[in-house]
Enzyme design. Structure first.
Site, PDB file in Angstrom:
ATOM      1  N   GLU A   1       0.967  -1.139   0.236  1.00 46.00           N
ATOM      2  CA  GLU A   1      -0.022  -0.027  -0.006  1.00 46.00           C
ATOM      3  C   GLU A   1       0.743   1.303   0.081  1.00 46.00           C
ATOM      4  O   GLU A   1       0.616   2.299  -0.744  1.00 46.00           O
ATOM      5  CB  GLU A   1      -0.868  -0.053   1.134  1.00 46.00           C
ATOM      6  CG  GLU A   1      -1.827   1.051   1.528  1.00 46.00           C
ATOM      7  CD  GLU A   1      -2.865   1.062   0.440  1.00 46.00           C
ATOM      8  OE1 GLU A   1      -3.132   0.142   0.035  1.00 46.00           O
ATOM      9  OE2 GLU A   1      -3.592   2.229   0.541  1.00 46.00           O
ATOM     10  N   ASP A   2       1.799   1.102   0.810  1.00 44.39           N
ATOM     11  CA  ASP A   2       2.550   2.470   1.184  1.00 44.39           C
ATOM     12  C   ASP A   2       4.140   2.538   0.326  1.00 44.39           C
ATOM     13  O   ASP A   2       4.782   3.671   0.588  1.00 44.39           O
ATOM     14  CB  ASP A   2       2.662   2.763   2.408  1.00 44.39           C
ATOM     15  CG  ASP A   2       1.409   2.925   3.179  1.00 44.39           C
ATOM     16  OD1 ASP A   2       0.454   3.387   2.471  1.00 44.39           O
ATOM     17  OD2 ASP A   2       1.014   2.986   4.475  1.00 44.39           O
TER      18      ASP A   2
END
Ligand code: MN
Length: 487
Positions: free
Chosen positions: A75-76
């Site tokens: 996600e990051d």
């Protein structure tokens, strides 16, 4: 917080575990998140590590802890799910994928709420471990909420209380539930939190003296009677659960007897009852306050003997008596089960145990596109639910207030449509009777019956029942109208 602490926690509960993959996962996550900072100003990896640490303290095994370390990577960071899979295998990747899916919530307000809820249930039905990592992630986010702006604090705290907590409760993970609750409580209802905090700070020291005295008395008596016990200790009630109880008792603290309680952990069930006998010999029990959750466990699996007694120094004190196994169940719930079975029957078995989760997931899938159901969705899922039984002993999960008609429709449309009479625990009762936890419900049908009685709409509780009755009524109207118009 450190990787060394994490490894030593894992080793404590799983001395035989190979932790080299955990260390690799830590290095991988650290590289991936390098240079990223949290709102608190800390390195991002601290969050990954904290999440993994919470999982390790729940005695979970390396696979899920590795997933915890890696949960924010796709996600990051610029590393992908493929990278995770290549390095740590398909199982870890599949858990991480589930968590990533949960974090993409598009909507606002009520829609956001339902979307969130639906995703949680779908993820849970696929692999319960996803939710457990998500809980740990959320718990650490709540711990660091002070760094966020007030409006975000409030939203995240409310979402935790409305979505995460009920699910943790239903999965029986008491340990996570109370930590999520107390951390969210502070931000969701700051004034009430302060009030409860003060009550506890005032009450606990007064009670603790009595408690210690009673603990000693009991332990001496048990030794005298040669009843084995593992542990006797005092436990303080958690803030949020005290708050909820206070609301039920008109905010009157004098009516609440379990702000502190004495917990006795023993080896087997026979000892539970033996200890209960000794307690009642030492102190007079308060009438109507003996609860046998061993013979009749709570719907989420909780087992214990509870009793409240007129204790020393005119204090009213609650005892909770349970075996070690029951204690693990109360703290870790489904996580304890899952851990126990991992490598034997695998997650498959767990899936079956949480069949109700899948039912809900299915139902939420069905309603997701239907705007008019959104308001109802909130009501239906978060009303307290009850568990009743078919005569064959199958468990049926219904909202509180459900009637035999709801029960019948839950099992089969025909059973509902042709429902004539109902019995609860072998007693005939009227069809609008509210079912209670543990009732055995039997439905008697009439073959000739054409369909449901529209009067039932006045008392049915579930959407399924309401929908079927209305469909039938509308169909009959259409028949009448079409007959009429042919004339
Ligand atoms: Mn996270």
């Amino acid at each position: 917080m450190s990787i060394r602490k994490l490894i030593s926690t894992i080793k404590k509960f799983h001395p035989e575990a190979d932790t080299s993959m955990v260390e690799l996962a830590y290095d991988f996550a650290k590289t991936a998140h390098a240079g990223q900072k949290r709102a608190t100003g800390n390195e991002y990896i601290n969050h990954s590590l904290a999440t993994a640490q919470i999982l390790a303290e729940l005695k979970l095994s390396p696979t899920i802890i590795i997933a915890g370390l890696l949960h924010d990577v796709p996600e990051d960071t610029e590393y992908t799910l493929e990278d995770v899979k290549k390095n740590f295998g398909a199982e870890v990747a599949s858990i991480v994928k589930g968590i990533t899916k949960l974090s993409n919530i598009k909507y606002r307000g009520m829609d956001r709420y339902v979307e969130n809820l639906r995703k949680m249930f779908v993820a849970m039905a696929e692999d319960i471990r996803v939710i457990i990592v998500k809980f740990a992630d959320r718990l650490h986010n709540l711990n660091t909420l002070y760094a966020l702006p007030a409006n975000k604090q409030k939203r995240i705290a409310m979402e935790s209380l409305e979505i995460y907590v009920p699910i943790a409760n239903r999965l029986g993970i008491g340990e996570l539930q109370s930590r999520l609750e107390d951390n969210a409580f502070k931000y969701a209802y700051p004034d009430e939190f302060m009030w409860v905090e003060q009550l506890i700070k005032k009450q606990v020291p007064i009670k603790t003296k009595t408690l210690n005295q009673m603990k000693t008395k009991l332990s001496n008596e048990l030794k005298k009677e040669s009843i084995n016990f593992e542990e006797i200790y005092g436990r303080n009630k958690h803030y949020y659960s005290l708050f909820r109880k206070l609301l039920r008792f008109n905010r009157d603290i004098s009516k609440i007897y379990d702000i502190v309680a004495i917990r006795v952990i023993v080896k087997n069930i026979a000892d539970c009852y033996a200890v209960l006998g000794v307690v009642h010999n030492l102190w007079k029990p308060v009438k109507g306050r003996i609860k046998d959750y061993i013979a009749q466990p709570k719907p989420n699996g909780y087992q214990s003997l509870h009793t409240t007694v007129f204790g020393d120094n005119k204090e009213i004190v609650e005892f909770q008596i349970r075996t070690k196994k029951m204690h693990e169940q109360a703290e870790f719930g489904i996580a304890a089960h899952w851990e126990y079975k991992e490598g034997k029957n695998g997650p498959e078995k767990i899936k079956k145990e949480v069949a109700w989760v899948q039912d809900l997931a299915k139902w939420l899938k069905e309603v997701r596109d239907n705007e008019s159901f959104l308001e109802g969705a909130k009501i239906d899922v978060f009303q307290n639910r009850i568990f009743v039984f078919t005569p064959q002993g199958e468990v049926i999960d219904l909202p509180d207030g459900a009637t035999p008609v709801d029960f019948a429709y839950h099992i089969h449309t025909d059973l509902g449509n042709k429902c004539e009479r109902a019995y609860i625990n072998d007693q005939q009762i009227s069809l609008d009777t509210r079912l209670k936890n543990g009732d055995v419900v039997q439905i008697v049908t009439a073959k000739k019956r054409k369909g449901p009685n529209p009067e039932w709409l006045k008392f049915v509780k579930t959407r399924t029942a309401r929908q079927h009755i209305m469909n039938f009524r509308n169909k009959s109207w259409r028949n009448i109208i079409s007959k009429f118009s042919k004339k």
